[in-house]
Design a protein around this motif. Structure first.
Motif, PDB file in Angstrom:
ATOM      1  N   PHE A  84       0.830  -1.194   0.000  1.00 48.56           N
ATOM      2  CA  PHE A  84       0.000   0.000   0.000  1.00 48.56           C
ATOM      3  C   PHE A  84       0.872   1.255   0.000  1.00 48.56           C
ATOM      4  CE2 PHE A  84      -2.581  -3.407   1.681  1.00 48.56           C
ATOM      5  CZ  PHE A  84      -3.809  -3.210   1.068  1.00 48.56           C
ATOM      6  N   GLU A  85       0.248   2.422  -0.164  1.00 48.49           N
ATOM      7  CA  GLU A  85       0.996   3.674  -0.213  1.00 48.49           C
ATOM      8  C   GLU A  85       0.313   4.721   0.657  1.00 48.49           C
ATOM      9  OE1 GLU A  85      -1.045   5.385  -4.326  1.00 48.49           O
ATOM     10  OE2 GLU A  85       0.909   4.394  -4.394  1.00 48.49           O
ATOM     11  N   VAL A  86       1.108   5.583   1.234  1.00 47.55           N
ATOM     12  CA  VAL A  86       0.589   6.625   2.118  1.00 47.55           C
ATOM     13  C   VAL A  86      -0.075   7.724   1.299  1.00 47.55           C
ATOM     14  CG1 VAL A  86       1.221   8.411   3.792  1.00 47.55           C
ATOM     15  CG2 VAL A  86       2.283   6.137   3.910  1.00 47.55           C
ATOM     16  N   GLN A  87      -1.266   8.108   1.709  1.00 47.77           N
ATOM     17  CA  GLN A  87      -1.992   9.192   1.048  1.00 47.77           C
ATOM     18  C   GLN A  87      -1.351  10.520   1.390  1.00 47.77           C
ATOM     19  OE1 GLN A  87      -6.329   9.105   1.329  1.00 47.77           O
ATOM     20  NE2 GLN A  87      -6.301  11.250   1.934  1.00 47.77           N
TER      21      GLN A  87
ATOM     22  N   PRO B 279      -7.634  14.053  -1.816  1.00 41.76           N
ATOM     23  CA  PRO B 279      -8.961  13.732  -1.277  1.00 41.76           C
ATOM     24  C   PRO B 279      -9.048  12.287  -0.822  1.00 41.76           C
ATOM     25  CG  PRO B 279      -9.052  13.919  -3.669  1.00 41.76           C
ATOM     26  CD  PRO B 279      -7.697  14.396  -3.248  1.00 41.76           C
ATOM     27  N   THR B 280      -9.692  12.096   0.338  1.00 39.32           N
ATOM     28  CA  THR B 280      -9.852  10.750   0.874  1.00 39.32           C
ATOM     29  C   THR B 280     -11.044  10.045   0.267  1.00 39.32           C
ATOM     30  OG1 THR B 280      -8.907  11.456   2.979  1.00 39.32           O
ATOM     31  CG2 THR B 280     -10.168   9.411   3.001  1.00 39.32           C
ATOM     32  N   LEU B 281     -12.185  10.737   0.273  1.00 39.97           N
ATOM     33  CA  LEU B 281     -13.404  10.109  -0.206  1.00 39.97           C
ATOM     34  C   LEU B 281     -13.343   9.940  -1.718  1.00 39.97           C
ATOM     35  CD1 LEU B 281     -16.032  11.978   1.985  1.00 39.97           C
ATOM     36  CD2 LEU B 281     -14.927   9.788   2.402  1.00 39.97           C
ATOM     37  N   PRO B 282     -13.869   8.830  -2.225  1.00 35.74           N
ATOM     38  CA  PRO B 282     -13.769   8.543  -3.655  1.00 35.74           C
ATOM     39  C   PRO B 282     -14.567   9.524  -4.501  1.00 35.74           C
ATOM     40  CG  PRO B 282     -15.236   6.988  -2.581  1.00 35.74           C
ATOM     41  CD  PRO B 282     -14.592   7.781  -1.488  1.00 35.74           C
TER      42      PRO B 282
END
Length: 353
Positions: free
Chosen positions: A320-323, A328-331
């Motif tokens: 996985f990768e760090v945001q 934006p978090t929400l899709p």
């Protein structure tokens, strides 16, 4: 064939699972646990890809709380050996925030013990928030100060706060079993106040407090009605010196099932792996990343967490990768739910009521 893939199909259509389906998730055999994780991962991958949002807690005022929440080491009468102090100064808070942001956090959560903030407390936060925003553009600020009084949510929003956290923790029916100094409805009211003031609502639960499956499901459905943008899932840390000391009923497998249930109820909402993950999930923490899309980095309010460096290594090793901050978090799909009103006042069509 298990029910898990059909459940994932429903979640991808944003359909809420039934109580029976969630009961099957929570009570299933460990032999099909990987099938459950795979089904939940389909949903997580669709809406959030492989991004992991890092959140960082800052305990601005620790201990000496007048509330009696049975799970909390800061509660009235707690004998837990925790660090206790009054409000940090703005420069102290910003120094701690700097450390979390440098480690990769894109949201900082400013927490203070107590029933709720005074108006003076809200005012004292303003320079702290201003400094954080100036030094770290794009980083979100979430406040968690307890029960809000009228107008305080609006004042926090004006001060620059982006989100407000107040967890429901358990079902309404069982709430009196874990707290007697305030009610479930008080918590619901605070989340609604935050939401109406334009703050991003953050509300979740604590598992492992001797609740049953029905309590967990009731809590998830109550949260669903509130419509939070983020749902932290905590696992009880049974501090000695609190009423729930010695309560060690969670297994890593049980924790994964609880997280999967949350993901199916909230397919396109941030589900956050929160307090207690290290001591209950233990070596299965990387599997949880296939279900959740967010976690707390480093230490918690009164307990030490996994080292931030270890968290980052775990995220990378699991693929996985760090945001990043400002991402934006929400899709994007959630924006499709915004539709101009074409009925009711000012039109010839009846209102949606």
């Amino acid at each position: 064939m298990t029910i898990y893939q059909p459940l994932a199909d429903k979640a991808l259509r944003r359909e809420t699972p039934t109580r029976d389906e969630l009961c099957a998730v929570l009570s299933g055999s460990d032999d099909d646990l990987m099938d459950l994780v795979a089904a939940a991962f389909r949903v997580r991958l669709r809406y959030f890809g492989r991004r992991v949002k890092l959140n960082y807690l800052v305990n601005m005022k620790s201990g000496l709380c007048p509330e009696d929440c049975f799970y909390c080491s800061q509660r009235l009468g707690s004998e837990a050996e925790i660090v206790k102090y009054t409000w940090l100064k703005p420069d102290q808070t910003r120094e701690v925030v700097d450390q979390g942001v440098r480690a990769g956090a894109s949201r900082v959560c400013l927490v203070a013990s107590g029933r709720g903030p005074t108006d003076r407390d809200v005012d004292r936060l303003a320079p702290t928030i201003e400094g954080i925003k100036k030094e770290h553009p794009g980083v979100e600020v979430c406040a968690c100060l307890g029960l809000l009084s009228q107008g305080q949510a609006e004042r926090l929003r004006e001060a620059g706060v982006d989100a407000y956290n107040h967890n429901l923790n358990t079902s309404e029916e069982r709430y009196a079993d874990i707290c007697t100094t305030h009610e479930f409805a008080d918590r619901v009211d605070t989340v609604e106040q935050a939401k109406h003031a334009g703050l991003s609502p953050c509300s979740g639960l604590i598992a492992g407090m001797r609740e049953g499956d029905d309590d967990l499901i009731d809590a998830l459905f109550a949260l669903r009605e509130l419509g939070p943008d983020s749902v932290p899932v905590n696992f009880l840390m049974p501090f000695e010196g609190t009423p729930l000391e010695g309560t060690w009923e969670l297994t890593p497998q049980r924790c994964l099932r609880i997280l999967a249930a949350a993901r199916f109820v909230f397919p396109d909402v941030e589900v956050r792996l929160a307090g207690g993950r290290e001591i209950h999930l233990r070596t299965l923490q990387p599997l949880a990343l296939h279900i959740v899309n967010s976690l707390f980095l480093g230490d918690y309010l009164t307990s030490e967490g996994q080292a931030g460096k270890a968290d980052l290594e775990m995220i990378a090793d699991a693929g996985f990768e760090v945001q990043g901050a400002g991402e934006p978090t929400l899709p994007r799909e959630r924006h499709d739910l915004l539709r101009p009103r074409r009925r009711g006042a000012g039109t010839a069509l009846p209102p949606n009521a």
